[in-house]
Design a protein around this motif. Structure first.
Motif, PDB file in Angstrom:
ATOM      1  N   GLU A 169      85.439 -11.118 -44.493  1.00 43.65           N
ATOM      2  CA  GLU A 169      84.754  -9.910 -44.046  1.00 43.65           C
ATOM      3  C   GLU A 169      83.333  -9.906 -44.582  1.00 43.65           C
ATOM      4  N   THR A 170      82.512  -9.071 -43.991  1.00 46.87           N
ATOM      5  CA  THR A 170      81.138  -8.867 -44.456  1.00 46.87           C
ATOM      6  C   THR A 170      80.992  -7.430 -44.919  1.00 46.87           C
ATOM      7  N   CYS A 171      80.475  -7.241 -46.141  1.00 46.21           N
ATOM      8  CA  CYS A 171      80.319  -5.904 -46.716  1.00 46.21           C
ATOM      9  C   CYS A 171      78.829  -5.596 -46.896  1.00 46.21           C
ATOM     10  N   ASP A 172      78.434  -4.367 -46.591  1.00 46.44           N
ATOM     11  CA  ASP A 172      77.031  -3.949 -46.685  1.00 46.44           C
ATOM     12  C   ASP A 172      76.947  -2.584 -47.381  1.00 46.44           C
ATOM     13  N   PRO A 173      76.431  -2.570 -48.635  1.00 45.53           N
ATOM     14  CA  PRO A 173      75.964  -3.699 -49.458  1.00 45.53           C
ATOM     15  C   PRO A 173      77.134  -4.576 -49.907  1.00 45.53           C
ATOM     16  N   PRO A 174      76.841  -5.781 -50.425  1.00 38.51           N
ATOM     17  CA  PRO A 174      77.885  -6.774 -50.699  1.00 38.51           C
ATOM     18  C   PRO A 174      79.039  -6.293 -51.570  1.00 38.51           C
ATOM     19  N   GLU A 175      78.788  -5.430 -52.532  1.00 32.49           N
ATOM     20  CA  GLU A 175      79.840  -4.996 -53.451  1.00 32.49           C
ATOM     21  C   GLU A 175      80.473  -3.675 -53.027  1.00 32.49           C
ATOM     22  N   SER A 176      80.158  -3.197 -51.835  1.00 31.64           N
ATOM     23  CA  SER A 176      80.677  -1.902 -51.398  1.00 31.64           C
ATOM     24  C   SER A 176      81.998  -2.061 -50.665  1.00 31.64           C
ATOM     25  N   GLU A 177      82.573  -0.930 -50.280  1.00 30.55           N
ATOM     26  CA  GLU A 177      83.783  -0.937 -49.463  1.00 30.55           C
ATOM     27  C   GLU A 177      83.458  -0.759 -47.980  1.00 30.55           C
ATOM     28  N   ASN A 178      82.178  -0.777 -47.655  1.00 31.72           N
ATOM     29  CA  ASN A 178      81.737  -0.663 -46.261  1.00 31.72           C
ATOM     30  C   ASN A 178      81.753  -2.059 -45.642  1.00 31.72           C
ATOM     31  N   CYS A 179      82.942  -2.493 -45.224  1.00 34.07           N
ATOM     32  CA  CYS A 179      83.141  -3.882 -44.814  1.00 34.07           C
ATOM     33  C   CYS A 179      83.610  -3.972 -43.361  1.00 34.07           C
ATOM     34  N   VAL A 180      83.211  -5.046 -42.717  1.00 38.85           N
ATOM     35  CA  VAL A 180      83.649  -5.334 -41.350  1.00 38.85           C
ATOM     36  C   VAL A 180      84.391  -6.664 -41.359  1.00 38.85           C
ATOM     37  N   SER A 181      85.629  -6.663 -40.864  1.00 37.03           N
ATOM     38  CA  SER A 181      86.419  -7.889 -40.829  1.00 37.03           C
ATOM     39  C   SER A 181      85.861  -8.849 -39.788  1.00 37.03           C
ATOM     40  N   HIS A 182      85.774 -10.131 -40.150  1.00 36.52           N
ATOM     41  CA  HIS A 182      85.333 -11.136 -39.180  1.00 36.52           C
ATOM     42  C   HIS A 182      86.355 -11.335 -38.066  1.00 36.52           C
TER      43      HIS A 182
END
Length: 243
Positions: A169-182
């Protein structure tokens, strides 16, 4: 087999043997997938579903559905991923050329496989399988899309739920829980691939979000095209001499 080609097969075998303990590596960028195959010295076969092997399973609105339990092409045997569907091709599934591949009916929602619960996501998911006909696979990758966005794709080295591949997954910002699964797919084709130096004999692409609901449903459909894979001959790969 010529001396030169046999040497190439043996050299490839040594390269794979050196990486045999490695875990499967997932790819969502086709160029990176192909570069890794090249670095391993693995041959690449393209399946675009355009050849005569697929001519008996061309489906369209005008001519109706034409399906088969399985189709053998380029060393792989393709089939639907459930007992009530068959494999077919159509123009709407194409990324390049005229045809792409899908299962008809999409998934086993109307006639579940034994033990399947279609109210549970993934249990009756739409998809397709491939089996190495006379060898072993080291890699498989292809482009998948849905016309029922958004969907979730699973890739298994075996039949669901065996050996799932994690695309991350990609998280924005990297250490957040705001992630989108690839693994989330939409109406634009996305690439999914895996390389496994240990080898595997079959794979399954499966939609994991669709399910039936009381009074309706949230069924997801997937289509695919332009697969590339590496198919080896295990009786030759680790041969230690020439004939």
């Amino acid at each position: 087999m010529s001396r030169t080609l046999r040497f190439l097969v043996i050299a490839t075998g040594f390269a794979l043997a050196a990486n045999a303990g490695a875990e499967p590596t997932a790819y969502v960028v086709e160029a990176e997938f192909l570069a890794a195959l090249s670095a391993l010295g693995l041959p690449v076969t393209h399946e675009g579903f355009e050849s005569a092997a697929w001519d008996g399973v061309r489906s369209s609105i005008v001519d109706g559905a034409h399906t088969a339990p399985s189709v053998s092409s380029n060393g792989l045997v393709w089939s639907a991923n459930n007992l009530s569907s068959e494999i077919t091709t159509g123009v709407g599934a194409a990324l390049s050329g005229q045809y792409g591949v899908y299962s008809n009916p999409h998934g086993s929602y109307e006639n579940p496989d034994p033990g399947a619960d279609c109210y549970t996501p993934g249990e009756c998911g739409d998809g397709f399988r491939g089996v190495a006909e006379n060898g072993i696979l080291y890699a498989i990758g292809g482009w998948v899309e849905t016309n029922t966005p958004y969907a979730k794709l699973g890739l298994y080295l075996g039949d669901y739920p065996t050996n799932p591949i994690d695309f991350g997954e990609t998280c924005d910002p990297p250490e957040s829980e705001n992630c989108v699964s690839h693994s989330t797919i939409g109406t634009q084709s996305q690439f999914f691939g895996v390389i496994d130096p240990a080898g595997f004999d079959r794979f399954e692409f499966r939609e994991l979000e669709g399910k039936l609901e009381i009074g309706g449903g949230d069924i997801k459909l997937i289509f695919a095209d332009d697969f590339r894979f590496s198919l080896g001959e295990p009786e030759l790969v680790f041969k230690d001499g020439f004939e």
